[in-house]
Write a protein that holds these residues in place. Structure first.
Motif, PDB file in Angstrom:
ATOM      1  N   LEU A  99      44.307 -69.877  41.806  1.00 43.57           N
ATOM      2  CA  LEU A  99      44.430 -68.842  40.780  1.00 43.57           C
ATOM      3  C   LEU A  99      44.036 -69.354  39.399  1.00 43.57           C
ATOM      4  O   LEU A  99      43.353 -68.671  38.639  1.00 43.57           O
ATOM      5  CB  LEU A  99      45.871 -68.318  40.736  1.00 43.57           C
ATOM      6  CG  LEU A  99      46.399 -67.584  41.968  1.00 43.57           C
ATOM      7  CD1 LEU A  99      47.855 -67.200  41.766  1.00 43.57           C
ATOM      8  CD2 LEU A  99      45.571 -66.356  42.267  1.00 43.57           C
ATOM      9  N   GLU A 100      44.454 -70.558  39.058  1.00 45.70           N
ATOM     10  CA  GLU A 100      44.393 -71.018  37.676  1.00 45.70           C
ATOM     11  C   GLU A 100      43.274 -72.011  37.369  1.00 45.70           C
ATOM     12  O   GLU A 100      42.986 -72.262  36.206  1.00 45.70           O
ATOM     13  CB  GLU A 100      45.724 -71.680  37.307  1.00 45.70           C
ATOM     14  CG  GLU A 100      46.930 -70.763  37.388  1.00 45.70           C
ATOM     15  CD  GLU A 100      47.078 -69.899  36.152  1.00 45.70           C
ATOM     16  OE1 GLU A 100      46.167 -69.924  35.291  1.00 45.70           O
ATOM     17  OE2 GLU A 100      48.104 -69.199  36.050  1.00 45.70           O
ATOM     18  N   ALA A 101      42.642 -72.593  38.378  1.00 49.57           N
ATOM     19  CA  ALA A 101      41.738 -73.720  38.146  1.00 49.57           C
ATOM     20  C   ALA A 101      40.564 -73.343  37.246  1.00 49.57           C
ATOM     21  O   ALA A 101      40.107 -72.198  37.220  1.00 49.57           O
ATOM     22  CB  ALA A 101      41.232 -74.265  39.477  1.00 49.57           C
ATOM     23  N   GLU A 102      40.071 -74.340  36.534  1.00 44.55           N
ATOM     24  CA  GLU A 102      38.893 -74.206  35.685  1.00 44.55           C
ATOM     25  C   GLU A 102      37.831 -75.182  36.171  1.00 44.55           C
ATOM     26  O   GLU A 102      38.134 -76.257  36.683  1.00 44.55           O
ATOM     27  CB  GLU A 102      39.223 -74.513  34.228  1.00 44.55           C
ATOM     28  CG  GLU A 102      40.151 -73.526  33.566  1.00 44.55           C
ATOM     29  CD  GLU A 102      39.428 -72.326  32.995  1.00 44.55           C
ATOM     30  OE1 GLU A 102      38.171 -72.342  33.016  1.00 44.55           O
ATOM     31  OE2 GLU A 102      40.103 -71.398  32.517  1.00 44.55           O
ATOM     32  N   LYS A 103      36.590 -74.813  35.980  1.00 48.16           N
ATOM     33  CA  LYS A 103      35.471 -75.666  36.365  1.00 48.16           C
ATOM     34  C   LYS A 103      34.694 -76.061  35.118  1.00 48.16           C
ATOM     35  O   LYS A 103      34.464 -75.234  34.234  1.00 48.16           O
ATOM     36  CB  LYS A 103      34.547 -74.930  37.341  1.00 48.16           C
ATOM     37  CG  LYS A 103      33.362 -75.749  37.834  1.00 48.16           C
ATOM     38  CD  LYS A 103      32.513 -74.920  38.790  1.00 48.16           C
ATOM     39  CE  LYS A 103      31.303 -75.686  39.272  1.00 48.16           C
ATOM     40  NZ  LYS A 103      30.439 -74.880  40.165  1.00 48.16           N
ATOM     41  N   THR A 104      34.306 -77.317  35.040  1.00 49.01           N
ATOM     42  CA  THR A 104      33.518 -77.774  33.909  1.00 49.01           C
ATOM     43  C   THR A 104      32.353 -78.609  34.398  1.00 49.01           C
ATOM     44  O   THR A 104      32.459 -79.347  35.385  1.00 49.01           O
ATOM     45  CB  THR A 104      34.368 -78.613  32.935  1.00 49.01           C
ATOM     46  OG1 THR A 104      33.528 -79.098  31.878  1.00 49.01           O
ATOM     47  CG2 THR A 104      34.995 -79.817  33.638  1.00 49.01           C
ATOM     48  N   ASN A 105      31.230 -78.477  33.714  1.00 50.98           N
ATOM     49  CA  ASN A 105      30.064 -79.305  33.973  1.00 50.98           C
ATOM     50  C   ASN A 105      29.841 -80.314  32.856  1.00 50.98           C
ATOM     51  O   ASN A 105      28.836 -81.014  32.830  1.00 50.98           O
ATOM     52  CB  ASN A 105      28.812 -78.434  34.137  1.00 50.98           C
ATOM     53  CG  ASN A 105      28.858 -77.621  35.415  1.00 50.98           C
ATOM     54  OD1 ASN A 105      29.249 -78.121  36.463  1.00 50.98           O
ATOM     55  ND2 ASN A 105      28.453 -76.360  35.324  1.00 50.98           N
ATOM     56  N   ASP A 106      30.797 -80.346  31.916  1.00 50.91           N
ATOM     57  CA  ASP A 106      30.716 -81.300  30.819  1.00 50.91           C
ATOM     58  C   ASP A 106      31.270 -82.632  31.308  1.00 50.91           C
ATOM     59  O   ASP A 106      32.474 -82.876  31.303  1.00 50.91           O
ATOM     60  CB  ASP A 106      31.523 -80.790  29.622  1.00 50.91           C
ATOM     61  CG  ASP A 106      31.388 -81.698  28.405  1.00 50.91           C
ATOM     62  OD1 ASP A 106      30.680 -82.722  28.514  1.00 50.91           O
ATOM     63  OD2 ASP A 106      32.001 -81.380  27.368  1.00 50.91           O
ATOM     64  N   LEU A 107      30.377 -83.495  31.763  1.00 53.62           N
ATOM     65  CA  LEU A 107      30.813 -84.741  32.380  1.00 53.62           C
ATOM     66  C   LEU A 107      31.480 -85.680  31.384  1.00 53.62           C
ATOM     67  O   LEU A 107      32.205 -86.590  31.780  1.00 53.62           O
ATOM     68  CB  LEU A 107      29.627 -85.437  33.039  1.00 53.62           C
ATOM     69  CG  LEU A 107      28.848 -84.590  34.056  1.00 53.62           C
ATOM     70  CD1 LEU A 107      27.794 -85.449  34.740  1.00 53.62           C
ATOM     71  CD2 LEU A 107      29.786 -83.987  35.082  1.00 53.62           C
ATOM     72  N   SER A 108      31.247 -85.477  30.097  1.00 49.68           N
ATOM     73  CA  SER A 108      31.869 -86.350  29.107  1.00 49.68           C
ATOM     74  C   SER A 108      33.294 -85.917  28.799  1.00 49.68           C
ATOM     75  O   SER A 108      34.056 -86.663  28.195  1.00 49.68           O
ATOM     76  CB  SER A 108      31.046 -86.333  27.812  1.00 49.68           C
ATOM     77  OG  SER A 108      31.033 -85.021  27.250  1.00 49.68           O
ATOM     78  N   ALA A 109      33.651 -84.709  29.227  1.00 52.38           N
ATOM     79  CA  ALA A 109      34.977 -84.188  28.909  1.00 52.38           C
ATOM     80  C   ALA A 109      36.009 -84.594  29.944  1.00 52.38           C
ATOM     81  O   ALA A 109      37.117 -84.996  29.623  1.00 52.38           O
ATOM     82  CB  ALA A 109      34.921 -82.663  28.788  1.00 52.38           C
ATOM     83  N   ILE A 110      35.649 -84.478  31.204  1.00 54.49           N
ATOM     84  CA  ILE A 110      36.602 -84.795  32.266  1.00 54.49           C
ATOM     85  C   ILE A 110      35.815 -85.208  33.492  1.00 54.49           C
ATOM     86  O   ILE A 110      34.696 -84.760  33.706  1.00 54.49           O
ATOM     87  CB  ILE A 110      37.506 -83.585  32.581  1.00 54.49           C
ATOM     88  CG1 ILE A 110      38.631 -83.978  33.550  1.00 54.49           C
ATOM     89  CG2 ILE A 110      36.708 -82.429  33.143  1.00 54.49           C
ATOM     90  CD1 ILE A 110      39.649 -82.883  33.750  1.00 54.49           C
ATOM     91  N   GLY A 111      36.386 -86.050  34.271  1.00 57.96           N
ATOM     92  CA  GLY A 111      35.694 -86.485  35.483  1.00 57.96           C
ATOM     93  C   GLY A 111      36.463 -87.566  36.183  1.00 57.96           C
ATOM     94  O   GLY A 111      37.596 -87.881  35.826  1.00 57.96           O
ATOM     95  N   PHE A 112      35.874 -88.157  37.172  1.00 57.02           N
ATOM     96  CA  PHE A 112      36.504 -89.198  37.957  1.00 57.02           C
ATOM     97  C   PHE A 112      35.800 -90.515  37.675  1.00 57.02           C
ATOM     98  O   PHE A 112      34.588 -90.627  37.802  1.00 57.02           O
ATOM     99  CB  PHE A 112      36.429 -88.862  39.446  1.00 57.02           C
ATOM    100  CG  PHE A 112      37.233 -87.658  39.813  1.00 57.02           C
ATOM    101  CD1 PHE A 112      38.559 -87.784  40.182  1.00 57.02           C
ATOM    102  CD2 PHE A 112      36.678 -86.396  39.764  1.00 57.02           C
ATOM    103  CE1 PHE A 112      39.312 -86.676  40.516  1.00 57.02           C
ATOM    104  CE2 PHE A 112      37.413 -85.281  40.095  1.00 57.02           C
ATOM    105  CZ  PHE A 112      38.748 -85.428  40.471  1.00 57.02           C
ATOM    106  N   GLY A 113      36.575 -91.496  37.278  1.00 54.20           N
ATOM    107  CA  GLY A 113      36.014 -92.808  37.019  1.00 54.20           C
ATOM    108  C   GLY A 113      35.722 -93.550  38.312  1.00 54.20           C
ATOM    109  O   GLY A 113      36.031 -93.096  39.404  1.00 54.20           O
ATOM    110  N   ALA A 114      35.149 -94.742  38.173  1.00 52.40           N
ATOM    111  CA  ALA A 114      34.780 -95.531  39.338  1.00 52.40           C
ATOM    112  C   ALA A 114      35.993 -95.922  40.161  1.00 52.40           C
ATOM    113  O   ALA A 114      35.906 -96.137  41.365  1.00 52.40           O
ATOM    114  CB  ALA A 114      34.018 -96.781  38.887  1.00 52.40           C
ATOM    115  N   ASP A 115      37.193 -95.986  39.523  1.00 56.33           N
ATOM    116  CA  ASP A 115      38.400 -96.358  40.252  1.00 56.33           C
ATOM    117  C   ASP A 115      39.106 -95.149  40.846  1.00 56.33           C
ATOM    118  O   ASP A 115      40.197 -95.260  41.388  1.00 56.33           O
ATOM    119  CB  ASP A 115      39.362 -97.110  39.330  1.00 56.33           C
ATOM    120  CG  ASP A 115      39.715 -96.292  38.091  1.00 56.33           C
ATOM    121  OD1 ASP A 115      39.195 -95.169  37.952  1.00 56.33           O
ATOM    122  OD2 ASP A 115      40.505 -96.780  37.271  1.00 56.33           O
TER     123      ASP A 115
END
Length: 493
Positions: free
Chosen positions: A256-272
């Motif tokens: 219901l609530e999730a948001e999607k972003t393509n701004d990789l500098s804003a949020i993402g998953f690091g190598a760890d």
């Protein structure tokens, strides 16, 4: 029921929950060491918050389907008829030009419009509608028209107008023409239908419950109930059940609530693997598009039906119907609303009842003196639309969206209108049109692994998988929500 205690009471616990003389403890006597069993006699836990789970919304209005890719892509049809917003330049009584700016939904359109020579169009401005014939469409956004009525263009003012193609007209023996008006066979050009492509990506959700091996052996006789109506007596099963119920709610709340972003500098998953702002995020970005985000970006929003007064609410509700008329007119709709909006709808409908001025009869159609007075509506029809109203616990509960709404005030989400039935869409994975619910969940699955709701046990208790002196029950899901035809949805804010 009378119980006669034995002369040499040993206070031995029974293997089953039975009231016997052999396991009866008299608290009016000095029981000595038997007092250690007092926790075994605690009352059944009180359900002070009622049914605490909020899941169920998607199961009522959607479906679930498996997927094998990292992304789901679907296409939606565009509008059938050619209608645009244009700027009028009324040169005189005999002809004028229209500069196409956007389509009827506000999307920028210039040379890609579908208006052609010999099309018959309607041109509308405030208080006037002019019917005209298209005489020239050069390779630009400018369309030249001539009115059917003498001096009709003089009724138009220079400025914004709406133009609609309603047909075409040709003279006897006349062939198609090019943009300059020269008669050439098959030079008119064909309009190619367009479609819009949308995509979403699944997210991975995890949780686990852990209990040590020592605690597993401490079986408590506290009677508990689970959310699905079951009951049990081992307290650690209650804790695991709550973790599972909470995780199930997370699955629904995320959709219901999730948001999607393509701004990789804003949020993402690091190598760890940790969530953080990083350029290491995948090319598909982070997050997923939930229902509310899909409606806000591609659907309809209303701030009406707030309970100000019945007449105002009714006028605002009719404006919602008018918007539905312009978007596709799905006749059956589900309304999932919070308590305040539900009462506002009840009062709005009650105002239509001539006997309801005093609040005494609405909602009851076979009333009798022995029947409880029903002051609520669960379904109603307005115009050609049927609505089925239901309270949405997620929007009411203080521990979920209810508490967020109370703090957010004007930014609160009060409800959502969801079309019932199915839509016809083109599935690019299968290469064909399919009938699907407007809402459905896609989850990752293969022949070897089903990630719809995956659970497994690790540790040395219940499963000999490691030296860990505990039982760990893991839960995982990888899923996303597909919102098709968001233009038929309405978000109440």
């Amino acid at each position: 029921m009378a119980i006669t205690a034995g002369g040499s009471l040993n206070s031995a616990t029974a293997s089953q929950q039975q009231t016997l003389a052999s396991n009866y403890i008299d608290f009016n006597q000095d029981m000595g060491w038997a007092q250690q069993y007092l926790p075994d006699l605690m009352e059944k836990e009180a359900e002070v918050f009622g049914p605490r789970t909020i899941s169920g919304f998607l199961s009522q209005v959607g479906a679930e389907e498996s997927m094998t890719a990292d992304q789901v892509v679907w296409s939606e049809q565009s509008r059938l008829h050619l209608s645009y917003v244009c700027t009028v330049d009324a040169d005189g009584d005999t002809n004028g030009t229209l500069t196409i700016t956007t389509d009827i939904d506000g999307n920028a359109i210039t040379t890609t419009h579908g208006i052609r020579v010999n099309d018959v169009v309607l041109i509308a401005q405030a208080g006037v509608v002019v019917k005209a014939l298209v005489v020239e469409t050069p390779a630009s956004a400018v369309v030249t028209v001539e009115p059917y009525a003498t001096a009709a263009l003089s009724t138009l003012s220079d400025g914004t107008a709406t133009v609609l193609v309603i047909g075409s007209e040709y003279g006897k023996g006349q062939s198609y023409t090019d943009e300059t008006g020269t008669y050439k066979t098959e030079s008119r050009g064909a309009n190619t239908p367009t479609f819009k492509t949308f995509d979403n990506k699944p997210i991975i959700m995890k949780d686990y419950y852990e209990i040590s091996g020592s605690d597993v052996s401490q079986i408590g006789w506290v009677e508990v109930t689970s959310e699905d109506g079951g009951s049990g007596y081992m307290w650690y099963l209650k804790a695991e059940g709550e973790t599972r119920a909470r995780f199930t709610d997370y699955l629904e709340m995320s959709m219901l609530e999730a948001e999607k972003t393509n701004d990789l500098s804003a949020i993402g998953f690091g190598a760890d693997g940790q969530v953080r702002g990083s350029a290491d995020a995948g090319s598909e970005g982070a997050g997923t598009e939930g229902l509310f985000a899909a409606i806000e970006s591609r659907g309809n929003l209303t701030s009406g039906v707030t309970g100000v007064n019945a007449a105002t609410d009714l006028a605002e509700f009719d404006a919602i119907l008018a918007e539905f008329d312009s978007q596709g007119a799905i006749e059956e709709n589900m309304m999932f609303v919070n308590r305040a909006t539900s009462l506002a709808v009840d009062d709005m409908l009650a105002s239509m009842n001539s006997y309801g001025a005093g609040g005494t009869s609405y909602g009851v159609f076979n009333n009798s003196e022995d029947m409880a007075l029903n002051l609520g509506f669960s379904g109603f029809r307005r115009g050609s639309y049927d609505f089925y109203k239901s309270d949405m616990r997620y929007l009411n509960d203080k521990a979920t969206r209810g508490g967020i709404n109370a703090r957010a005030t004007s930014a609160a989400i009060r409800g959502v209108m969801v079309p019932a039935g199915t839509s016809s869409v083109y599935d690019q994975s299968l290469g064909k049109n399919l009938k699907r619910p407007f809402l459905h969940v896609r989850y990752r699955a293969s022949q070897t692994d089903d990630r719809r709701l995956k659970t497994w046990v690790t540790g040395s208790v219940g499963a000999a998988t490691s030296a860990l002196d505990a039982m760990q029950i893991h839960m995982l899901s990888e899923r996303c929500l597909v919102t098709q035809g968001a233009n038929n949805f309405m978000l109440m804010k």
